[in-house]
Design an enzyme around this catalytic site. Structure first.
Site, PDB file in Angstrom:
ATOM      1  CG  ASP A  95      -1.937  -1.104   1.245  1.00 37.63           C
ATOM      2  OD1 ASP A  95      -1.758  -2.092   0.501  1.00 37.63           O
ATOM      3  OD2 ASP A  95      -2.908  -0.990   2.017  1.00 37.63           O
ATOM      4  CE  LYS A 159      -5.119   1.852   3.058  1.00 38.41           C
ATOM      5  NZ  LYS A 159      -3.946   1.141   3.622  1.00 38.41           N
ATOM      6  CE  LYS A 191      -6.664  -1.604   3.085  1.00 34.80           C
ATOM      7  NZ  LYS A 191      -5.273  -2.090   3.298  1.00 34.80           N
TER       8      LYS A 191
END
Length: 237
Positions: A95, A159, A191
């Site tokens: 991430d 995300k 996400k």
């Protein structure tokens, strides 16, 4: 809520411990809980990737970690080096924070360098999730542009948030991101992350995805919750 729905939601969780005071015991407990309840992944600091990978071997639970985190201000080579180390230590997913301040300032070359370096470090070995930090981008047009930028630079997921800024996931931001995914010519996941603590929160975000992309669209390959407390809420429901 039906047991089937509850299990679906649990199976979409990236069970997260990015606490500043996290230690090995906390990571062992996190991994044990993830394995017991079959969450999609755990998300831990880079220093704990090897430990989590060993603890979860053979369980099917993925190991995610964070780079260029949380400020988004690291240089591209530092981001690439850390991502490479994490993949070597067993990370399945990286991430990476979009340099969102640079993006808002129009310094797109810096954003390009960081995302390209992260993509190269993960290519063929790990999924890349790009954290937009939507609570700082604020403007819907900027969130849409950042979503498209991340997708164009090879994001497997986009995300919302680091969970370290004052505003984390919001339904409005997630809706914009889902529209960017729908406009893409390839499969990209989403996400929502940060501040998702209740069953109602989870249902709202999952409902947005089902509304825009179809009831069968959200799976662990396309949808995750970044959360630390959501699992407990679902187990108590």
């Amino acid at each position: 809520m039906t047991t089937e729905r509850s299990q679906q939601l649990i199976g979409l969780i990236d069970l997260t411990n990015l606490d500043d005071d996290g230690d090995q015991a906390a990571i062992d407990a996190l991994c044990a809980m993830a394995a017991e309840h079959h969450t999609a992944a755990v998300c831990v600091w880079p220093d704990f990737v090897a430990q989590a990978s060993a603890a979860l071997a053979g369980t099917g639970v993925r190991v995610a970690t964070v780079v260029n985190f949380p400020t988004g201000d690291e240089r591209a080579f530092a981001t690439a080096n850390l991502a490479t180390r994490c993949v070597d230590n067993g990370a399945d997913e990286i991430d990476v924070v979009l340099p969102y301040r640079a993006f808002m300032a129009g310094e797109f070359h810096r954003c390009d360098d960081v995302l390209r370096s992260a993509r190269m470090a993960t290519a063929g070995t790990a999924h890349l999730k790009v954290i937009l930090e939507t609570g700082e981008l604020i403007d819907p047009h900027v969130i849409a542009a950042a979503s498209g930028f991340a997708i164009d630079h090879g994001a497997d997921f986009i995300k919302t948030s680091t969970g370290k800024s004052p505003t984390s996931a919001t339904p409005a931001a997630v809706a914009i991101m889902l529209d960017a995914i729908a406009a893409s010519d390839r499969t990209v996941g989403i996400k929502p992350s940060g501040g998702i603590r209740t069953v109602a929160d989870a249902e709202r975000y999952l409902g947005l995805a089902e509304e825009r992309l179809g009831v069968g669209w959200p799976t662990p390959e396309t949808f995750r919750f970044g959360a630390s407390g959501l699992l407990s809420a679902l187990l108590d429901d």
